[in-house]
Design a protein around this motif. Sequence first.
Motif, PDB file in Angstrom:
ATOM      1  N   LEU A   1       0.869  -1.172   0.000  1.00 23.16           N
ATOM      2  CA  LEU A   1       0.000   0.000   0.000  1.00 23.16           C
ATOM      3  C   LEU A   1       0.907   1.224   0.000  1.00 23.16           C
ATOM      4  O   LEU A   1       1.729   1.399   0.900  1.00 23.16           O
ATOM      5  CB  LEU A   1      -0.908  -0.021   1.235  1.00 23.16           C
ATOM      6  CG  LEU A   1      -1.901  -1.174   1.259  1.00 23.16           C
ATOM      7  CD1 LEU A   1      -2.501  -1.351   2.640  1.00 23.16           C
ATOM      8  CD2 LEU A   1      -2.989  -0.974   0.225  1.00 23.16           C
ATOM      9  N   TRP A   2       0.778   2.072  -1.032  1.00 23.97           N
ATOM     10  CA  TRP A   2       1.695   3.190  -1.232  1.00 23.97           C
ATOM     11  C   TRP A   2       0.952   4.518  -1.158  1.00 23.97           C
ATOM     12  O   TRP A   2      -0.086   4.696  -1.794  1.00 23.97           O
ATOM     13  CB  TRP A   2       2.381   3.050  -2.594  1.00 23.97           C
ATOM     14  CG  TRP A   2       3.504   4.004  -2.790  1.00 23.97           C
ATOM     15  CD1 TRP A   2       3.468   5.177  -3.493  1.00 23.97           C
ATOM     16  CD2 TRP A   2       4.824   3.895  -2.254  1.00 23.97           C
ATOM     17  NE1 TRP A   2       4.690   5.788  -3.428  1.00 23.97           N
ATOM     18  CE2 TRP A   2       5.545   5.023  -2.670  1.00 23.97           C
ATOM     19  CE3 TRP A   2       5.470   2.947  -1.463  1.00 23.97           C
ATOM     20  CZ2 TRP A   2       6.868   5.242  -2.337  1.00 23.97           C
ATOM     21  CZ3 TRP A   2       6.790   3.152  -1.127  1.00 23.97           C
ATOM     22  CH2 TRP A   2       7.480   4.284  -1.559  1.00 23.97           C
ATOM     23  N   ASP A   3       1.500   5.441  -0.405  1.00 25.17           N
ATOM     24  CA  ASP A   3       0.917   6.773  -0.224  1.00 25.17           C
ATOM     25  C   ASP A   3       0.662   7.423  -1.584  1.00 25.17           C
ATOM     26  O   ASP A   3       1.583   7.626  -2.371  1.00 25.17           O
ATOM     27  CB  ASP A   3       1.894   7.614   0.599  1.00 25.17           C
ATOM     28  CG  ASP A   3       1.406   9.023   0.876  1.00 25.17           C
ATOM     29  OD1 ASP A   3       0.342   9.423   0.369  1.00 25.17           O
ATOM     30  OD2 ASP A   3       2.117   9.729   1.613  1.00 25.17           O
ATOM     31  N   GLU A   4      -0.592   7.761  -1.828  1.00 17.26           N
ATOM     32  CA  GLU A   4      -0.952   8.334  -3.123  1.00 17.26           C
ATOM     33  C   GLU A   4      -1.498   9.750  -3.001  1.00 17.26           C
ATOM     34  O   GLU A   4      -2.182  10.244  -3.899  1.00 17.26           O
ATOM     35  CB  GLU A   4      -2.004   7.460  -3.818  1.00 17.26           C
ATOM     36  CG  GLU A   4      -3.357   7.473  -3.144  1.00 17.26           C
ATOM     37  CD  GLU A   4      -4.508   7.172  -4.076  1.00 17.26           C
ATOM     38  OE1 GLU A   4      -5.463   7.949  -4.083  1.00 17.26           O
ATOM     39  OE2 GLU A   4      -4.454   6.176  -4.798  1.00 17.26           O
ATOM     40  N   ARG A   5      -1.188  10.430  -1.920  1.00 20.56           N
ATOM     41  CA  ARG A   5      -1.810  11.735  -1.646  1.00 20.56           C
ATOM     42  C   ARG A   5      -1.784  12.712  -2.808  1.00 20.56           C
ATOM     43  O   ARG A   5      -2.715  13.458  -2.999  1.00 20.56           O
ATOM     44  CB  ARG A   5      -1.160  12.397  -0.435  1.00 20.56           C
ATOM     45  CG  ARG A   5      -1.718  11.897   0.852  1.00 20.56           C
ATOM     46  CD  ARG A   5      -1.040  12.554   2.003  1.00 20.56           C
ATOM     47  NE  ARG A   5       0.192  11.832   2.306  1.00 20.56           N
ATOM     48  CZ  ARG A   5       0.955  12.071   3.339  1.00 20.56           C
ATOM     49  NH1 ARG A   5       0.652  13.034   4.167  1.00 20.56           N
ATOM     50  NH2 ARG A   5       2.032  11.369   3.553  1.00 20.56           N
ATOM     51  N   TRP A   6      -0.739  12.741  -3.580  1.00 20.66           N
ATOM     52  CA  TRP A   6      -0.618  13.779  -4.607  1.00 20.66           C
ATOM     53  C   TRP A   6      -0.753  13.248  -6.024  1.00 20.66           C
ATOM     54  O   TRP A   6      -0.613  13.997  -6.984  1.00 20.66           O
ATOM     55  CB  TRP A   6       0.728  14.495  -4.457  1.00 20.66           C
ATOM     56  CG  TRP A   6       0.863  15.098  -3.102  1.00 20.66           C
ATOM     57  CD1 TRP A   6       1.639  14.653  -2.069  1.00 20.66           C
ATOM     58  CD2 TRP A   6       0.174  16.240  -2.598  1.00 20.66           C
ATOM     59  NE1 TRP A   6       1.480  15.445  -0.964  1.00 20.66           N
ATOM     60  CE2 TRP A   6       0.585  16.432  -1.266  1.00 20.66           C
ATOM     61  CE3 TRP A   6      -0.758  17.123  -3.147  1.00 20.66           C
ATOM     62  CZ2 TRP A   6       0.103  17.470  -0.474  1.00 20.66           C
ATOM     63  CZ3 TRP A   6      -1.224  18.157  -2.352  1.00 20.66           C
ATOM     64  CH2 TRP A   6      -0.804  18.326  -1.048  1.00 20.66           C
TER      65      TRP A   6
END
Length: 157
Positions: free
Chosen positions: A108-113
């Motif tokens: 699970l990879w941070d996709e905020r931007w």
Amino acid sequence: MTLVTTDRVAFREALPQGGRLIGMDVGTKTIGLALCDAHWTIASPAYTVNRGKFSKDKPALASFIEQQQVKGIVIGLPLNLDGTNSPRSQSSRAFAHNLGDLGYPILLWDERWSTQAVTRTLLEADASRARRDELVDKLAASYILQGAIDGLVAGME
């Protein structure tokens, strides 16, 4: 038990030989898909799946994953700007756990931007609204996957 983690080191250790990865930008209506090469060099957009019932989506995703000889899955994790979980984070985690029985390690990879960056790029390229809508999900998946493989490779050097 399939690994579902936010820990890139644990994910990398689950893939000692590397191998092709698939990136997913899981939305409420669509799933953007991207693929990278076996050496984790570059991510490329693949296509966008219109979401239906998970019981129908899962076999189609599993078939695509198998055809592409994927070894691991990267799923975008939509966090709040302060890094805390958002309501959509739980949905992405549930999606990941529901794919767990396919037997592939899942990061699970941070996709905020991701979506904002891709939309900005498409606007700068003067893409029409229809064209942006057509491209944004698979490009966001590619952005997520590229960030993940950059993070995975950085730890190997």
